[in-house]
Design a protein around this motif. Sequence first.
Motif, PDB file in Angstrom:
ATOM      1  N   GLY A  33       0.731  -1.178   0.020  1.00 50.30           N
ATOM      2  CA  GLY A  33       0.063  -0.266   0.101  1.00 50.30           C
ATOM      3  C   GLY A  33       1.003   1.387   0.083  1.00 50.30           C
ATOM      4  N   ALA A  34       2.442   1.111  -0.096  1.00 54.08           N
ATOM      5  CA  ALA A  34       2.989   2.378   0.087  1.00 54.08           C
ATOM      6  C   ALA A  34       3.418   2.880  -1.181  1.00 54.08           C
ATOM      7  CB  ALA A  34       4.357   1.906   0.996  1.00 54.08           C
ATOM      8  N   GLY A  35       3.009   1.999  -2.335  1.00 55.10           N
ATOM      9  CA  GLY A  35       3.475   2.607  -3.714  1.00 55.10           C
ATOM     10  C   GLY A  35       4.435   1.977  -4.413  1.00 55.10           C
ATOM     11  N   ASP A  64       7.249   3.202   2.106  1.00 46.87           N
ATOM     12  CA  ASP A  64       7.000   3.286   3.202  1.00 46.87           C
ATOM     13  C   ASP A  64       5.907   4.336   3.575  1.00 46.87           C
ATOM     14  OD1 ASP A  64       6.636   2.188   6.134  1.00 46.87           O
ATOM     15  OD2 ASP A  64       8.305   2.830   6.891  1.00 46.87           O
ATOM     16  N   ALA A  65       5.096   4.183   4.508  1.00 49.34           N
ATOM     17  CA  ALA A  65       3.991   5.125   4.853  1.00 49.34           C
ATOM     18  C   ALA A  65       3.434   4.905   6.432  1.00 49.34           C
ATOM     19  CB  ALA A  65       2.842   5.193   4.113  1.00 49.34           C
ATOM     20  N   THR A  66       2.846   5.785   6.951  1.00 50.31           N
ATOM     21  CA  THR A  66       2.298   5.751   8.382  1.00 50.31           C
ATOM     22  C   THR A  66       1.283   4.666   8.241  1.00 50.31           C
ATOM     23  OG1 THR A  66       0.845   7.399   8.160  1.00 50.31           O
ATOM     24  CG2 THR A  66       3.156   7.903   8.854  1.00 50.31           C
ATOM     25  N   ASP A  67       1.019   4.182   9.690  1.00 52.39           N
ATOM     26  CA  ASP A  67       0.189   3.081   9.762  1.00 52.39           C
ATOM     27  C   ASP A  67      -1.421   3.558   9.048  1.00 52.39           C
ATOM     28  OD1 ASP A  67       2.140   1.521  10.549  1.00 52.39           O
ATOM     29  OD2 ASP A  67       1.299   0.914  12.579  1.00 52.39           O
ATOM     30  N   VAL A 107      11.631   5.872   0.965  1.00 52.03           N
ATOM     31  CA  VAL A 107      10.586   7.032   0.436  1.00 52.03           C
ATOM     32  C   VAL A 107       9.438   6.772   1.381  1.00 52.03           C
ATOM     33  CG1 VAL A 107       9.084   7.756  -1.086  1.00 52.03           C
ATOM     34  CG2 VAL A 107      11.716   7.423  -1.609  1.00 52.03           C
ATOM     35  N   ASP A 108       9.064   7.834   2.169  1.00 53.82           N
ATOM     36  CA  ASP A 108       8.004   8.098   3.077  1.00 53.82           C
ATOM     37  C   ASP A 108       6.975   8.550   2.172  1.00 53.82           C
ATOM     38  OD1 ASP A 108       5.668   8.195   4.458  1.00 53.82           O
ATOM     39  OD2 ASP A 108       6.846   8.826   6.234  1.00 53.82           O
ATOM     40  N   GLN A 110       2.411  12.392  -7.449  1.00 54.36           N
ATOM     41  CA  GLN A 110       3.242  13.142  -6.776  1.00 54.36           C
ATOM     42  C   GLN A 110       4.466  12.059  -6.510  1.00 54.36           C
ATOM     43  OE1 GLN A 110       1.065  14.599  -3.357  1.00 54.36           O
ATOM     44  NE2 GLN A 110       0.966  16.699  -4.233  1.00 54.36           N
ATOM     45  N   LEU A 111       4.059  10.833  -6.350  1.00 53.77           N
ATOM     46  CA  LEU A 111       5.013   9.571  -5.846  1.00 53.77           C
ATOM     47  C   LEU A 111       5.840   9.585  -7.233  1.00 53.77           C
ATOM     48  CD1 LEU A 111       6.374   7.724  -4.006  1.00 53.77           C
ATOM     49  CD2 LEU A 111       4.461   6.291  -4.799  1.00 53.77           C
ATOM     50  N   GLY A 112       5.073   9.190  -8.340  1.00 52.89           N
ATOM     51  CA  GLY A 112       5.807   9.064  -9.488  1.00 52.89           C
ATOM     52  C   GLY A 112       6.717  10.116 -10.206  1.00 52.89           C
ATOM     53  N   ALA A 113       6.366  11.191  -9.708  1.00 57.00           N
ATOM     54  CA  ALA A 113       7.091  12.571  -9.961  1.00 57.00           C
ATOM     55  C   ALA A 113       8.362  12.465  -9.199  1.00 57.00           C
ATOM     56  CB  ALA A 113       6.404  13.857  -9.837  1.00 57.00           C
ATOM     57  N   LEU A 114       8.419  11.934  -7.962  1.00 60.10           N
ATOM     58  CA  LEU A 114       9.450  11.996  -6.903  1.00 60.10           C
ATOM     59  C   LEU A 114      10.278  10.931  -7.554  1.00 60.10           C
ATOM     60  CD1 LEU A 114      11.200  12.092  -4.341  1.00 60.10           C
ATOM     61  CD2 LEU A 114       9.357  10.608  -3.355  1.00 60.10           C
TER      62      LEU A 114
END
Length: 307
Positions: free
Chosen positions: A34-36, A112-115, A159-160, A168-172
């Motif tokens: 789920g983090a991408g 990663d991402a927060t719970d 990467v969080d 935005q994640l794709g651009a990062l």
Amino acid sequence: MHETAEGANPGGSGGNGPDKPRRPELLIITGMSGAGRSTTGKALEDLGWYVVDNLPPQMLEPLAELAARAGQAIPRLAVVVDVRGRSFFAELTGALATLDTRHVSPRVLFLDATDDVLVRRFEGVRRPHPLQGDDRIVDGIARERSLTGELRARADVVVDSSSFNVHQLGALVASLFEAERADDLRVTVMSFGFKYGTPADAEHVADVRFIPNPHWEPELRPLTGRDAPVAQFVLAAEGATPFLDRYESALHPVFDGYRRENKRYATIAIGCTGGKHRSVAMAEELGARLRRDGLTVRVLHRDLGRE
């Protein structure tokens, strides 16, 4: 996030001499469900990487051998993997331990991402977490964190994605990998607000709340640290310039050590209360200084606009 840094890395070619072609790169994309991971794989595919999704760890070495034989026909290979069982995790870490001395230059990108963000994402698509079984989503997340802790610790870049949408994640990801050379050291300078939490993907965190807060100046309150009046106010404050001078100087031995250890990513986080004024201005100035020192730096303002 934002943009990165470059520097010479004597170990980055994996032992190849100056006349030998560098080994193909292998990027392992892993992390929390789920983090991408899928979004990251698609972004790299758009950049011309050869991307393999959901590959068993046992297949990493044969794939690496194939990439090595193909040479420049497959110069950049990415593999999306997840960790759903203890044997899977052991096989993955074991495969990574042998690859660097053989066929390719392996790197690990951990998403990663927060719970709470992960829970919302699973609830939003109405899917169970792959490790939750008959329990709650949070139980599956906890199991996955336990399984991936060692892999996260050894990752080359974390990467969080908590504050990013898919675009935005794709651009990062594109900004991190589109023009990367084998010997790059890539640095992100990130501003943030302590009231929103310390960035999970930062190696170094600095606190600039010792600087007077422009929030209490009526003419500066609606502006941000990217506006000249706020930047001038912050940089003119007592202690701001000496802090930047010494912090910049202290970072260079760290970067030199990263290069020696073949570590190619560094995230420097600069925090104030809300991530709007002081940290933004200081991050912009530190980024500009590091660029003048010869680094290619990306500057990210994580919490700008959240107030």
